[in-house]
Scaffold this motif. Structure first.
Motif, PDB file in Angstrom:
ATOM      1  N   PRO A  64       0.797  -1.240   0.000  1.00 55.74           N
ATOM      2  CA  PRO A  64       0.000   0.000   0.000  1.00 55.74           C
ATOM      3  C   PRO A  64       0.821   1.277   0.000  1.00 55.74           C
ATOM      4  CG  PRO A  64      -0.139  -1.116   2.139  1.00 55.74           C
ATOM      5  CD  PRO A  64       0.519  -2.064   1.194  1.00 55.74           C
ATOM      6  N   SER A  65       2.075   1.231   0.420  1.00 54.58           N
ATOM      7  CA  SER A  65       2.906   2.432   0.425  1.00 54.58           C
ATOM      8  C   SER A  65       4.371   2.032   0.349  1.00 54.58           C
ATOM      9  CB  SER A  65       2.655   3.276   1.679  1.00 54.58           C
ATOM     10  OG  SER A  65       3.307   2.714   2.801  1.00 54.58           O
ATOM     11  N   GLY A  66       5.222   3.036   0.114  1.00 56.34           N
ATOM     12  CA  GLY A  66       6.655   2.811   0.093  1.00 56.34           C
ATOM     13  C   GLY A  66       7.329   3.186   1.390  1.00 56.34           C
ATOM     14  N   VAL A  67       6.600   3.133   2.488  1.00 56.38           N
ATOM     15  CA  VAL A  67       7.149   3.443   3.812  1.00 56.38           C
ATOM     16  C   VAL A  67       7.494   2.144   4.514  1.00 56.38           C
ATOM     17  CG1 VAL A  67       6.723   4.565   6.031  1.00 56.38           C
ATOM     18  CG2 VAL A  67       5.789   5.569   3.930  1.00 56.38           C
ATOM     19  N   PHE A  68       8.741   2.042   4.982  1.00 55.48           N
ATOM     20  CA  PHE A  68       9.228   0.817   5.612  1.00 55.48           C
ATOM     21  C   PHE A  68       9.787   1.132   7.003  1.00 55.48           C
ATOM     22  CE2 PHE A  68       9.391   0.167   1.104  1.00 55.48           C
ATOM     23  CZ  PHE A  68       9.050  -1.162   0.912  1.00 55.48           C
ATOM     24  N   ALA A  69       9.696   0.156   7.891  1.00 55.27           N
ATOM     25  CA  ALA A  69      10.332   0.278   9.202  1.00 55.27           C
ATOM     26  C   ALA A  69      11.812  -0.040   9.074  1.00 55.27           C
ATOM     27  CB  ALA A  69       9.666  -0.664  10.197  1.00 55.27           C
ATOM     28  N   LYS A  70      12.606   0.419   9.998  1.00 51.96           N
ATOM     29  CA  LYS A  70      14.032   0.107   9.986  1.00 51.96           C
ATOM     30  C   LYS A  70      14.222  -1.404  10.067  1.00 51.96           C
ATOM     31  CE  LYS A  70      17.120   2.574  11.987  1.00 51.96           C
ATOM     32  NZ  LYS A  70      17.980   3.301  12.951  1.00 51.96           N
ATOM     33  N   GLY A  71      15.066  -1.937   9.197  1.00 55.26           N
ATOM     34  CA  GLY A  71      15.323  -3.371   9.169  1.00 55.26           C
ATOM     35  C   GLY A  71      14.327  -4.178   8.355  1.00 55.26           C
ATOM     36  N   GLU A  72      13.272  -3.544   7.840  1.00 58.30           N
ATOM     37  CA  GLU A  72      12.268  -4.266   7.049  1.00 58.30           C
ATOM     38  C   GLU A  72      12.801  -4.520   5.641  1.00 58.30           C
ATOM     39  OE1 GLU A  72       7.477  -3.945   5.956  1.00 58.30           O
ATOM     40  OE2 GLU A  72       8.503  -2.287   6.951  1.00 58.30           O
ATOM     41  N   THR A  73      12.455  -5.676   5.074  1.00 54.81           N
ATOM     42  CA  THR A  73      12.900  -6.034   3.731  1.00 54.81           C
ATOM     43  C   THR A  73      12.123  -5.260   2.673  1.00 54.81           C
ATOM     44  OG1 THR A  73      13.500  -8.263   4.448  1.00 54.81           O
ATOM     45  CG2 THR A  73      13.163  -7.930   2.097  1.00 54.81           C
ATOM     46  N   LEU A  74      12.841  -4.721   1.690  1.00 53.42           N
ATOM     47  CA  LEU A  74      12.216  -4.053   0.554  1.00 53.42           C
ATOM     48  C   LEU A  74      12.057  -5.084  -0.565  1.00 53.42           C
ATOM     49  CD1 LEU A  74      13.466  -1.673   2.249  1.00 53.42           C
ATOM     50  CD2 LEU A  74      13.752  -0.465   0.076  1.00 53.42           C
ATOM     51  N   ARG A  75      10.824  -5.463  -0.834  1.00 45.81           N
ATOM     52  CA  ARG A  75      10.547  -6.442  -1.883  1.00 45.81           C
ATOM     53  C   ARG A  75       9.986  -5.722  -3.110  1.00 45.81           C
ATOM     54  NH1 ARG A  75      10.916 -11.508   0.232  1.00 45.81           N
ATOM     55  NH2 ARG A  75      10.651 -11.706   2.496  1.00 45.81           N
ATOM     56  N   SER A  76      10.550  -6.029  -4.267  1.00 39.46           N
ATOM     57  CA  SER A  76      10.128  -5.393  -5.513  1.00 39.46           C
ATOM     58  C   SER A  76       9.712  -6.449  -6.531  1.00 39.46           C
ATOM     59  CB  SER A  76      11.257  -4.545  -6.110  1.00 39.46           C
ATOM     60  OG  SER A  76      11.661  -3.531  -5.227  1.00 39.46           O
ATOM     61  N   TYR A  77       8.803  -6.041  -7.407  1.00 41.30           N
ATOM     62  CA  TYR A  77       8.337  -6.887  -8.515  1.00 41.30           C
ATOM     63  C   TYR A  77       8.463  -6.064  -9.794  1.00 41.30           C
ATOM     64  CZ  TYR A  77       5.054  -9.458 -11.547  1.00 41.30           C
ATOM     65  OH  TYR A  77       4.475 -10.151 -12.579  1.00 41.30           O
ATOM     66  N   ALA A  78       8.867  -6.711 -10.894  1.00 41.57           N
ATOM     67  CA  ALA A  78       8.979  -6.026 -12.184  1.00 41.57           C
ATOM     68  C   ALA A  78       8.853  -7.042 -13.305  1.00 41.57           C
ATOM     69  CB  ALA A  78      10.307  -5.276 -12.290  1.00 41.57           C
ATOM     70  N   GLU A  79       8.393  -6.569 -14.455  1.00 40.30           N
ATOM     71  CA  GLU A  79       8.249  -7.396 -15.653  1.00 40.30           C
ATOM     72  C   GLU A  79       9.078  -6.787 -16.781  1.00 40.30           C
ATOM     73  OE1 GLU A  79       3.603  -8.430 -14.477  1.00 40.30           O
ATOM     74  OE2 GLU A  79       4.042  -7.415 -16.366  1.00 40.30           O
ATOM     75  N   PRO A  80      10.294  -7.289 -17.018  1.00 41.62           N
ATOM     76  CA  PRO A  80      11.111  -6.764 -18.116  1.00 41.62           C
ATOM     77  C   PRO A  80      10.477  -7.041 -19.476  1.00 41.62           C
ATOM     78  CG  PRO A  80      12.451  -7.985 -16.538  1.00 41.62           C
ATOM     79  CD  PRO A  80      11.021  -8.286 -16.210  1.00 41.62           C
ATOM     80  N   LEU A  81      10.736  -6.144 -20.428  1.00 36.25           N
ATOM     81  CA  LEU A  81      10.257  -6.278 -21.804  1.00 36.25           C
ATOM     82  C   LEU A  81      11.378  -5.859 -22.753  1.00 36.25           C
ATOM     83  CD1 LEU A  81       6.775  -4.526 -21.447  1.00 36.25           C
ATOM     84  CD2 LEU A  81       7.130  -6.971 -21.761  1.00 36.25           C
ATOM     85  N   GLY A  82      11.362  -6.380 -23.961  1.00 31.38           N
ATOM     86  CA  GLY A  82      12.310  -5.952 -24.974  1.00 31.38           C
ATOM     87  C   GLY A  82      13.697  -6.527 -24.822  1.00 31.38           C
ATOM     88  N   TYR A  83      13.877  -7.578 -24.028  1.00 29.52           N
ATOM     89  CA  TYR A  83      15.184  -8.212 -23.872  1.00 29.52           C
ATOM     90  C   TYR A  83      15.436  -9.168 -25.035  1.00 29.52           C
ATOM     91  CZ  TYR A  83      11.800 -11.363 -21.699  1.00 29.52           C
ATOM     92  OH  TYR A  83      10.683 -12.118 -21.439  1.00 29.52           O
ATOM     93  N   THR A  84      16.684  -9.556 -25.189  1.00 28.66           N
ATOM     94  CA  THR A  84      17.101 -10.384 -26.322  1.00 28.66           C
ATOM     95  C   THR A  84      17.212 -11.842 -25.906  1.00 28.66           C
ATOM     96  OG1 THR A  84      18.382  -8.521 -27.178  1.00 28.66           O
ATOM     97  CG2 THR A  84      18.857 -10.689 -28.105  1.00 28.66           C
TER      98      THR A  84
END
Length: 217
Positions: A109-129
């Motif tokens: 819901p937000s990009g606010v994290f507590a100290k020591g909390e893991t930052l998890r990201s998701y992404a879908e690359p496009l246009g790779y070879t």
């Protein structure tokens, strides 16, 4: 692991391929009484004239069934479009848990994290070879960097080539998604920007995406 300005960072990567619903209306007004010329008498009301029937709409012709050739033509058209795209990404977001499959991302819901909390990201690359392999499949080769910057642009932690992706594709139609997790120690509360840079090793192309985040005290 990268160290900069007393900030300790550990990054983990997971990569996935998708194994790519009353009654009938009538005139209520009675007819006027008809009077005979010779004798005044009321005649019975004339029956209402029925409205002309509305013709039934002509049904649309049924769509022809798709064939295997239609599907293969569509897949080739999609792949031709992908080949013309620049190396980029979509659906970048912080997530609350690791995505188990393509588009299975639970957006945080937000990009606010507590100290020591893991930052998890998701992404879908496009246009790779994708490079052809001897067995008729394809191979993806991608290297990744990361950096953490302050809101003012100062880099406080970074690492080149923190991970490398080597994946075999049975065909070109499987979409790619990334799960990235970042553990930070020693970072002070404040506003920051996480930057991931992807290098397409087969095509010699690069792309980056930024994710602003905050650490609360």
């Amino acid at each position: 692991m990268a160290r900069s300005n007393r900030v300790l960072v550990a990054v983990a990567l997971a990569v996935g391929l998708a194994g790519p619903s009353g009654g009938m209306a009538a005139d209520d007004v009675g007819s006027a009484a008809a009077r005979a010329a010779a004798a005044a008498r009321r005649e019975a009301p004339a029956p209402a004239t029925p409205a002309p029937a509305t013709p039934a709409p002509t049904p649309a012709p049924a769509a022809a069934s798709a064939t295997v050739a239609d599907l293969e033509n569509l897949e080739r058209a999609v792949e031709a479009m992908k080949a013309r795209m620049p190396f980029t990404q979509r659906n970048v977001m912080f997530v609350s848990a690791k995505a188990e499959s393509f588009r299975d991302a639970a957006k945080r819901p937000s990009g606010v994290f507590a100290k020591g909390e893991t930052l998890r990201s998701y992404a879908e690359p496009l246009g790779y070879t994708l490079s052809p392999t001897a067995d008729g499949g394809f191979k993806l080769a991608m290297t990744m960097d990361f950096a953490i910057k302050t809101a003012g642009g100062q880099v406080i932690a970074s690492q080149k080539a923190f991970d490398k992706v080597d994946l075999s594709y049975p065909d070109r139609t499987k979409p790619l998604f990334l799960n990235l997790s970042l553990n930070i120690n020693g970072i002070e509360p404040g506003d920051y920007v996480l930057v991931y840079t992807l290098h397409d090793d087969n095509g010699g192309k690069d792309t980056s995406f930024e994710q602003p985040f905050s650490i609360k005290g």
